[in-house]
Motif scaffolding. Structure first.
Motif, mmCIF file in Angstrom:
data_model
loop_
_atom_site.group_PDB
_atom_site.id
_atom_site.type_symbol
_atom_site.label_atom_id
_atom_site.label_comp_id
_atom_site.label_asym_id
_atom_site.label_seq_id
_atom_site.Cartn_x
_atom_site.Cartn_y
_atom_site.Cartn_z
ATOM 1 N N ALA A 48 6.886 7.470 0.141
ATOM 2 C CA ALA A 48 5.765 6.557 -0.056
ATOM 3 C C ALA A 48 6.125 5.471 -1.064
ATOM 4 C CB ALA A 48 4.533 7.327 -0.514
ATOM 5 N N GLU A 49 6.819 5.828 -2.129
ATOM 6 C CA GLU A 49 7.235 4.835 -3.123
ATOM 7 C C GLU A 49 8.245 3.862 -2.529
ATOM 8 O OE1 GLU A 49 8.687 6.898 -6.523
ATOM 9 O OE2 GLU A 49 6.703 7.647 -7.106
ATOM 10 N N ASP A 50 9.171 4.363 -1.711
ATOM 11 C CA ASP A 50 10.139 3.484 -1.059
ATOM 12 C C ASP A 50 9.432 2.523 -0.122
ATOM 13 O OD1 ASP A 50 12.191 4.704 -2.407
ATOM 14 O OD2 ASP A 50 12.824 5.955 -0.704
ATOM 15 N N HIS A 51 8.465 3.034 0.628
ATOM 16 C CA HIS A 51 7.710 2.195 1.543
ATOM 17 C C HIS A 51 6.911 1.156 0.778
ATOM 18 C CE1 HIS A 51 5.517 0.961 5.065
ATOM 19 N NE2 HIS A 51 4.370 1.201 4.454
ATOM 20 N N GLU A 52 6.323 1.567 -0.326
ATOM 21 C CA GLU A 52 5.526 0.661 -1.153
ATOM 22 C C GLU A 52 6.392 -0.449 -1.722
ATOM 23 O OE1 GLU A 52 3.727 1.179 -5.472
ATOM 24 O OE2 GLU A 52 2.702 2.437 -4.002
ATOM 25 N N SER A 53 7.563 -0.098 -2.216
ATOM 26 C CA SER A 53 8.435 -1.106 -2.813
ATOM 27 C C SER A 53 9.022 -2.031 -1.747
ATOM 28 C CB SER A 53 9.538 -0.444 -3.622
ATOM 29 O OG SER A 53 10.397 0.292 -2.771
ATOM 30 N N SER A 54 9.254 -1.546 -0.553
ATOM 31 C CA SER A 54 9.828 -2.397 0.485
ATOM 32 C C SER A 54 8.790 -3.336 1.081
ATOM 33 C CB SER A 54 10.465 -1.544 1.585
ATOM 34 O OG SER A 54 9.465 -0.827 2.281
ATOM 35 N N THR A 55 7.520 -2.953 1.099
ATOM 36 C CA THR A 55 6.484 -3.816 1.660
ATOM 37 C C THR A 55 5.843 -4.684 0.598
ATOM 38 O OG1 THR A 55 4.805 -2.094 1.391
ATOM 39 C CG2 THR A 55 5.944 -2.204 3.515
#
Length: 73
Positions: A48-55
């Motif tokens: 979720a953190e990776d997705h948040e940082s990428s978007t």
């Protein structure tokens, strides 16, 4: 009756050994299940953190606040 007196200590020790081993094995399996659940939770949070940082989308209730927090307006 004589055979019972002779075998009773061995049976008692055997039952005690079985009970202790059962407890150890059950606690080990429970611990493995809890560790698996913990690692799944950590992986999902990391994803979720990776997705948040990428978007570039931040959660409103982010525990660390916003970037401009504390800056003068």
């Amino acid at each position: 009756m004589e055979y019972i007196k002779v075998l009773l200590p061995s049976i008692g020790v055997g039952l005690l050994f079985w009970y202790v081993m059962r407890g150890i094995l059950r606690s080990d399996s429970v611990e493995r299940e809890e560790m698996e659940r913990y690692y799944r939770q950590m992986d999902s949070e990391e994803t979720a953190e990776d997705h948040e940082s990428s978007t570039g989308v931040a959660e409103e209730n982010h525990p660390h606040g916003t970037r401009n927090e504390g800056r003068p307006d």
